[in-house]
Design a protein around this motif. Structure first.
Motif, PDB file in Angstrom:
ATOM      1  N   TRP A   1     -12.321  -1.136   5.920  1.00  0.00           N
ATOM      2  CA  TRP A   1     -11.110  -1.859   5.560  1.00  0.00           C
ATOM      3  C   TRP A   1     -11.428  -3.345   5.360  1.00  0.00           C
ATOM      4  O   TRP A   1     -10.965  -3.971   4.407  1.00  0.00           O
ATOM      5  CB  TRP A   1     -10.066  -1.644   6.639  1.00  0.00           C
ATOM      6  CG  TRP A   1      -8.956  -2.647   6.653  1.00  0.00           C
ATOM      7  CD1 TRP A   1      -8.627  -3.493   7.664  1.00  0.00           C
ATOM      8  CD2 TRP A   1      -8.022  -2.908   5.601  1.00  0.00           C
ATOM      9  NE1 TRP A   1      -7.551  -4.254   7.293  1.00  0.00           N
ATOM     10  CE2 TRP A   1      -7.163  -3.923   6.037  1.00  0.00           C
ATOM     11  CE3 TRP A   1      -7.850  -2.380   4.315  1.00  0.00           C
ATOM     12  CZ2 TRP A   1      -6.136  -4.423   5.259  1.00  0.00           C
ATOM     13  CZ3 TRP A   1      -6.822  -2.891   3.532  1.00  0.00           C
ATOM     14  CH2 TRP A   1      -5.972  -3.905   4.015  1.00  0.00           C
TER      15      TRP A   1
ATOM     16  N   GLN B   1     -13.332  -3.864   2.225  1.00  0.00           N
ATOM     17  CA  GLN B   1     -12.414  -3.675   1.116  1.00  0.00           C
ATOM     18  C   GLN B   1     -11.598  -4.930   0.874  1.00  0.00           C
ATOM     19  O   GLN B   1     -11.630  -5.534  -0.178  1.00  0.00           O
ATOM     20  CB  GLN B   1     -11.489  -2.501   1.444  1.00  0.00           C
ATOM     21  CG  GLN B   1     -10.610  -2.078   0.296  1.00  0.00           C
ATOM     22  CD  GLN B   1     -11.477  -1.633  -0.870  1.00  0.00           C
ATOM     23  OE1 GLN B   1     -12.574  -1.134  -0.665  1.00  0.00           O
ATOM     24  NE2 GLN B   1     -10.995  -1.869  -2.072  1.00  0.00           N
TER      25      GLN B   1
ATOM     26  N   LYS C   1      -5.161   2.233  -1.273  1.00  0.00           N
ATOM     27  CA  LYS C   1      -5.592   0.943  -0.744  1.00  0.00           C
ATOM     28  C   LYS C   1      -6.680   0.356  -1.625  1.00  0.00           C
ATOM     29  O   LYS C   1      -7.168  -0.730  -1.367  1.00  0.00           O
ATOM     30  CB  LYS C   1      -6.101   1.103   0.675  1.00  0.00           C
ATOM     31  CG  LYS C   1      -7.501   1.673   0.769  1.00  0.00           C
ATOM     32  CD  LYS C   1      -7.951   1.700   2.203  1.00  0.00           C
ATOM     33  CE  LYS C   1      -9.465   1.768   2.297  1.00  0.00           C
ATOM     34  NZ  LYS C   1      -9.934   1.931   3.659  1.00  0.00           N
ATOM     35  N   TYR C   2      -7.058   1.083  -2.675  1.00  0.00           N
ATOM     36  CA  TYR C   2      -8.219   0.656  -3.453  1.00  0.00           C
ATOM     37  C   TYR C   2      -7.870  -0.309  -4.576  1.00  0.00           C
ATOM     38  O   TYR C   2      -8.740  -0.755  -5.300  1.00  0.00           O
ATOM     39  CB  TYR C   2      -8.976   1.866  -3.993  1.00  0.00           C
ATOM     40  CG  TYR C   2      -9.654   2.617  -2.890  1.00  0.00           C
ATOM     41  CD1 TYR C   2     -10.758   2.056  -2.252  1.00  0.00           C
ATOM     42  CD2 TYR C   2      -9.182   3.837  -2.453  1.00  0.00           C
ATOM     43  CE1 TYR C   2     -11.371   2.718  -1.205  1.00  0.00           C
ATOM     44  CE2 TYR C   2      -9.793   4.511  -1.420  1.00  0.00           C
ATOM     45  CZ  TYR C   2     -10.881   3.937  -0.801  1.00  0.00           C
ATOM     46  OH  TYR C   2     -11.482   4.590   0.232  1.00  0.00           O
TER      47      TYR C   2
ATOM     48  N   ASP D   1     -14.342   6.970   2.156  1.00  0.00           N
ATOM     49  CA  ASP D   1     -13.756   5.642   2.272  1.00  0.00           C
ATOM     50  C   ASP D   1     -14.845   4.594   2.408  1.00  0.00           C
ATOM     51  O   ASP D   1     -14.963   3.681   1.597  1.00  0.00           O
ATOM     52  CB  ASP D   1     -12.834   5.608   3.492  1.00  0.00           C
ATOM     53  CG  ASP D   1     -12.187   4.243   3.641  1.00  0.00           C
ATOM     54  OD1 ASP D   1     -12.056   3.545   2.623  1.00  0.00           O
ATOM     55  OD2 ASP D   1     -11.829   3.890   4.772  1.00  0.00           O
TER      56      ASP D   1
ATOM     57  N   LEU E   1     -10.918   7.226  -7.463  1.00  0.00           N
ATOM     58  CA  LEU E   1     -10.934   6.037  -8.315  1.00  0.00           C
ATOM     59  C   LEU E   1     -12.135   5.168  -7.980  1.00  0.00           C
ATOM     60  O   LEU E   1     -12.382   4.871  -6.811  1.00  0.00           O
ATOM     61  CB  LEU E   1      -9.650   5.227  -8.075  1.00  0.00           C
ATOM     62  CG  LEU E   1      -8.337   5.960  -8.357  1.00  0.00           C
ATOM     63  CD1 LEU E   1      -7.205   5.256  -7.632  1.00  0.00           C
ATOM     64  CD2 LEU E   1      -8.083   6.022  -9.838  1.00  0.00           C
TER      65      LEU E   1
ATOM     66  N   ARG F   1     -17.098   4.167  -0.688  1.00  0.00           N
ATOM     67  CA  ARG F   1     -16.478   3.439  -1.792  1.00  0.00           C
ATOM     68  C   ARG F   1     -16.327   1.965  -1.442  1.00  0.00           C
ATOM     69  O   ARG F   1     -16.601   1.084  -2.268  1.00  0.00           O
ATOM     70  CB  ARG F   1     -15.114   4.049  -2.118  1.00  0.00           C
ATOM     71  CG  ARG F   1     -15.228   5.099  -3.217  1.00  0.00           C
ATOM     72  CD  ARG F   1     -13.877   5.587  -3.627  1.00  0.00           C
ATOM     73  NE  ARG F   1     -13.310   6.446  -2.575  1.00  0.00           N
ATOM     74  CZ  ARG F   1     -12.118   7.032  -2.691  1.00  0.00           C
ATOM     75  NH1 ARG F   1     -11.386   6.819  -3.762  1.00  0.00           N
ATOM     76  NH2 ARG F   1     -11.682   7.812  -1.731  1.00  0.00           N
TER      77      ARG F   1
ATOM     78  N   GLN G   1       0.837  -1.200   0.000  1.00  0.00           N
ATOM     79  CA  GLN G   1       0.000   0.000   0.000  1.00  0.00           C
ATOM     80  C   GLN G   1       0.873   1.250   0.000  1.00  0.00           C
ATOM     81  O   GLN G   1       0.610   2.202  -0.719  1.00  0.00           O
ATOM     82  CB  GLN G   1      -0.923  -0.015   1.206  1.00  0.00           C
ATOM     83  CG  GLN G   1      -2.003  -1.081   1.087  1.00  0.00           C
ATOM     84  CD  GLN G   1      -2.854  -1.163   2.314  1.00  0.00           C
ATOM     85  OE1 GLN G   1      -2.382  -0.941   3.428  1.00  0.00           O
ATOM     86  NE2 GLN G   1      -4.128  -1.493   2.133  1.00  0.00           N
TER      87      GLN G   1
ATOM     88  N   ASN H   1     -18.019  -0.791  -3.677  1.00  0.00           N
ATOM     89  CA  ASN H   1     -17.265  -1.837  -4.378  1.00  0.00           C
ATOM     90  C   ASN H   1     -17.797  -3.212  -4.020  1.00  0.00           C
ATOM     91  O   ASN H   1     -18.075  -4.038  -4.878  1.00  0.00           O
ATOM     92  CB  ASN H   1     -15.784  -1.766  -3.990  1.00  0.00           C
ATOM     93  CG  ASN H   1     -15.104  -0.583  -4.643  1.00  0.00           C
ATOM     94  OD1 ASN H   1     -15.622  -0.033  -5.608  1.00  0.00           O
ATOM     95  ND2 ASN H   1     -13.969  -0.184  -4.084  1.00  0.00           N
TER      96      ASN H   1
ATOM     97  N   ARG I   1      -4.872   4.223   4.605  1.00  0.00           N
ATOM     98  CA  ARG I   1      -5.917   3.302   5.067  1.00  0.00           C
ATOM     99  C   ARG I   1      -7.198   4.044   5.383  1.00  0.00           C
ATOM    100  O   ARG I   1      -8.267   3.444   5.484  1.00  0.00           O
ATOM    101  CB  ARG I   1      -5.424   2.529   6.289  1.00  0.00           C
ATOM    102  CG  ARG I   1      -4.300   1.591   5.913  1.00  0.00           C
ATOM    103  CD  ARG I   1      -4.149   0.447   6.847  1.00  0.00           C
ATOM    104  NE  ARG I   1      -3.294  -0.582   6.259  1.00  0.00           N
ATOM    105  CZ  ARG I   1      -2.573  -1.446   6.967  1.00  0.00           C
ATOM    106  NH1 ARG I   1      -2.619  -1.405   8.285  1.00  0.00           N
ATOM    107  NH2 ARG I   1      -1.825  -2.352   6.368  1.00  0.00           N
TER     108      ARG I   1
END
Lengths: 462, 462, 462
Positions: free
Chosen positions: B142, B145, A277-278, B31, B59, B34, A271, B38, A452
């Motif tokens: 996190w 993700q 982190k995506y 964060d 992104l 997204r 990272q 996702n 993060r």
């Protein structure tokens, strides 16, 4: 208690309950069909079987009659499809009879992802105007039959129609099972794959540790048995039983524990390097991170064995003989060696470090029990698994280092230039700890934290 | 298995599933927004983001497009509010677009009870004509993700509208989470506080035991190290590693175990005194009673350490040296001491008592595991926790008493008039046992039972 | 964490929540009625009590008023029936007031299956036009009162009307309990029996092991204490504390573990003999199979004790004395016995076998934890319980055999023609292993497998 409750229930149902008016229809008189049919019958439902040729069906308790599919379908609006997916075709002819009925797909496949779509979805395509519910495929016919539901009694249920799903879940409850709503028919595939798995997440950790074990074992045999046999013609083969395992296991435990924390460090470095982190990690890293828990538990198992092997040391005949010999020699030489405080310090402190490390290790193991980890929230989980986890790693590494003590780099311990095992087993954990130490230094920690939190180094602003 | 199943799922979804027709809208491209976007996209939902300025969003995987809030809102009837409470204001302008929509409040606060009302309820006031559901706030971005949902995958859901709640729970299932219906929006506050807690019930037990530990430690150091150093100029510092901890830990375990049962006794006395059970206990007693379980587990931890520290004794160099010395001295003196049956009895029986006590202690620990205590009903729970618990306390106290053995009150063990630790550690448990013994005498037990059945000494009859 | 959350909740409710508009009515001002009334009041509900004579009701927090049954019933459409089944009669007069209301039956009985039908069903007959929901009977009034819900907070709910059931479950959630939908009113009887059970499945294993224990104990006392006392006038009474238990426990563990697998073998033989699996087993066998888990856990307990008793051996004064004596004798005789590799092999390998056996045993124990066994599917469960289980049995049996070593059949160990205990304890496990070995031979295994897949030797084709 589980078995009991189900037992109690089935009994209660048999003896005292007024026969339940609900009628359930079961298509197919195979093993599973009959098992679940009997069970529902025991639990007070009136059951009707549908069969290709009703005459030739095997033994069934009296009170259950077998009809043709078409007739049976009319008897009830809940139909349990105890038929293999291959034979679903005939259902197309029953389109009228099945219209609006609740079809419960209980089928399983022989291998994971055998068909493009799940059986339940396939069924839904065959009989578009029926309400499909996936259920009961995780229960074994044999268990239903014998009433010994001692494994999971969870029944994963999914379907697009709420009412019919609820209806099936009620039946599950009445059978003494615990239905779990899994949502829409989309997840049917996963529910069908579930019973086919055999510890998928454990394969990698187990293979890895097996390989490591073998390596260590050969290494030890060469060093501890073959070497003295060749050089001193001494037979130390009996060390195979305890001494050598007790060299291997601690090394295993320490290495595997370190391997639990290595992927996290690699991920952090990735990272930092990518500055975001995506972007997904490489598959191998993903998989590694997903089986950290299992790695840790295997490590704990080795630590547990190490503890037991260590605690029996004073009971071993060989050790007793050696200790006695030492005393006798002292007396023969007529000199008493004084107590050396330093070595006392070393021996005591490496024992203490080991005990504390093992204690924290057990703590980690307990918190990884599903029911416990369900109790803790994310903050608590991270605290235990990362903070306490690293503390454990530090303690265990220290334990091994102090064990080495002063005779660490004395050439005397080299045999054929081979150092003893504990030195090898220190490589990975030390690397992990050093890397971690570097990563928690502000210059790296600050950007990592921001990444993060979703920050991206080069987020393109159009 | 958990990780695996989720993993399996996400894969399955990616590869083989027909794209789910459901569209879900996410407000906010931060964060969490997204991450959950996702994840839902991976699981086959078509996702639309709503943003203040759609152009400047970071992104996102292709296939997900970002619109203005108003446009995005029209695309779906489920809107996930990945926005901080502070920015809810703009929603008032979207009153029309949001009318009848399902708004999922995923927000958390920075501290417990930060605002007078929960964020979800605040949202409900802002957009009265939308259906508010609280969910997903316990899941970490996190984790969503990286797919490593190895902690609790429970998602607490609450809301006043059944259908919308069910809808959100289905989404949760599809994401591989386990939604738990928590009822109406009333409990939103608790759900929002949950992720902020860090072992709240453990604070008191841990602080208490830390304090006790330090006291015992200092006490031991004075008695075992400083005293001999001053009087006999002997360096016993190495006792710090094992001997002294092994004096402290058993004392801790015994005292904390006793403190588990003290509040129950105080409560009983209070009830006897007040003659009713319907008046609340003082806050401190309430809190004490609520963290008895944690106290007990900390005590168990100390007992566990005590066991390990005791079992390594024969491996310690110091002990081996001492034993050898004794033998050598015997031989030098050329006399063999005969075996003393009494002392054999004492040493064996205090070991046996300790083992049995520890065994029951472990049993108590196991039954306090959530999944186990969920299996037992109240009658069984009371039996285990009170009956077995007191038996454990009796055994452990006896273990300590017998350990003292005959040298109990011999002045020789006093150093600077300080008795050894185990004598101090006997005070609380003995008090508890004596009080308990008094309370179970009929003259006190009978009225107490009646009070606990709801009887009141002076229930005023108007 | 549990207590805490409930605590948090009740506090949160008290202080910060807007009073919930829902009104709940409680019939009966007895202990349970008042406890649950208070609790609901604390949680923001407005509560109304219904009582036979509203004037004479005990202390209630202000804000709660007591009315006659008829009046109270009109205040709310959820009525909690905190009344004993015996007093349900008066409800017939309230037919109008109760029409369409949700009646929550919280009653319990004094003994299992006390009445022909469950209280809830009885209530349903009394008030046919009300919606009956069974709930809250598993929660103790005392726990609701004191807020210490540290045992199971599960509330089993069942009822025929979905909406009303959901309504009651929401109330349960708000009280900090975890409602579990158990389906229709059919299961009410089981829910009412549940709180009366006291480890029903544990009775048989515990009685059995108690009986075995006593037998072994007497046997050992005769052999180890009375025999030497009579023949050699030696007082070995102190062996009672550790040595003799440590002969009994391993035997117990081994035998009980074997008894876990015996029923399975008997069942297999029965099925082979009958040529079908669809005929039920005799009751005793069914019951035996249902409590295998408990048998295994008791066995594990004994194994655990055996391990502890063995590990303390070197700390025992008697052992130390014996070892020293041996050294001293050697010196006096002025000869040093050389180390015998064979006996070294034996002593080490039986220790190793024991450790590995115990390790697998613990593994089995852990997988039988509800939360763990819920994680594994049937395939995994069978793998662990049968494959690993038998491996454990083999290891433990081997451990005992090697322990016997060469002095196995030497007549010297016979005292009064009594062999030592470990020989007795080998009988059952060896039988089980031999039978199992026979059953897995193809000639028996193949037909058995087909039978278990549903094949029947003489399925009558009409």
């Amino acid at each position: 208690m589980e078995e009991n409750s189900s037992n109690e229930k089935s009994l209660a149902m048999n003896m005292n309950f007024p026969p339940n008016q609900d009628t359930v229809c079961v298509f197919g008189t195979g093993d599973f069909g009959r098992s679940i049919g009997n069970k529902m019958f025991q639990c007070g439902y009136s059951v009707v079987f549908g069969s290709r040729n009703p005459e030739m069906s095997g033994l069934l308790p009296k009170g259950i009659n077998v009809l043709s599919y078409a007739e049976a379908a009319q008897k009830s609006d809940v139909i349990i499809m105890a038929i293999h997916r291959e034979h679903y075709d005939f259902l197309t002819e029953l389109a009228e009879e099945l219209q609006g009925k609740i079809l419960v797909d209980v089928s399983n496949n022989l291998k994971i992802n055998q068909y493009p779509e799940s059986n339940a979805e396939y069924l839904a395509q065959m009989v578009p105007r029926a309400k499909i519910v996936k259920a009961f495929n995780t229960v074994s016919a044999w268990a239903l039959q014998s009433g010994t539901l001692d494994a999971s009694r969870q029944v994963f249920v999914c379907g697009n129609d709420k009412e019919s799903k609820q209806r099936v879940m009620d039946i599950g409850c009445t059978l003494g099972l615990t239905p779990v709503d899994q949502g829409t028919l989309m997840v049917a595939r996963e529910i069908e794959n579930y019973p086919l798995q055999l510890f998928p997440m454990w394969k990698f950790p187990l293979y890895l540790s097996a390989a490591l074990c073998i390596f260590y074992f050969v290494y030890c045999v060469i060093r501890e048995i073959i070497y003295p046999y060749i050089n001193e013609k001494k037979d130390f083969s009996f060390l195979l039983a305890i001494s050598i395992p007790n060299r291997i296991f601690p090394g295993m435990a320490l290495n595997l524990l370190a391997l639990v924390y290595l992927p996290g460090i690699i991920a952090a470095i990735l990272q930092l390097y990518r500055g975001t982190k995506y972007s997904r990690f490489p598959k191998w890293l993903d998989h590694w991170m997903l089986c950290r828990k299992q790695l840790g538990l295997v490590a704990l198992a080795f630590a547990f064995l190490h503890v037991l092997y260590t605690l029996v040391i004073p009971i071993r005949q060989y050790v007793r003989w050696k200790l006695n010999k030492r005393v006798i020699d002292q007396i023969k030489a007529n000199k008493t060696e004084p107590f050396n405080t330093t070595s006392g310090w070393i021996s005591d402190s490496y024992l203490a470090l080991g005990i504390l490390g093992f204690f924290l290790f057990v703590l980690l193991g307990i918190t990884s029990l599903p029911s416990v980890s369900n109790m803790v929230n994310w903050r608590e989980f991270r605290f235990v698994q990362s903070k306490l986890g690293y503390l454990t790693l530090v303690l265990c590494t220290a334990h091994t280092l102090v064990y080495g003590g002063n005779r660490f780099l004395s050439p005397s311990i080299l045999r054929w230039y081979l150092p003893s095992v504990y030195i090898l087993s220190l490589i990975i954990p030390c690397t992990v700890l050093v890397l971690k130490f570097i990563l928690i230094m502000p210059c790296f920690d600050r950007p990592l934290t921001r990444i993060r939190q979703g920050w991206e180094r080069n987020s393109k602003i159009s």
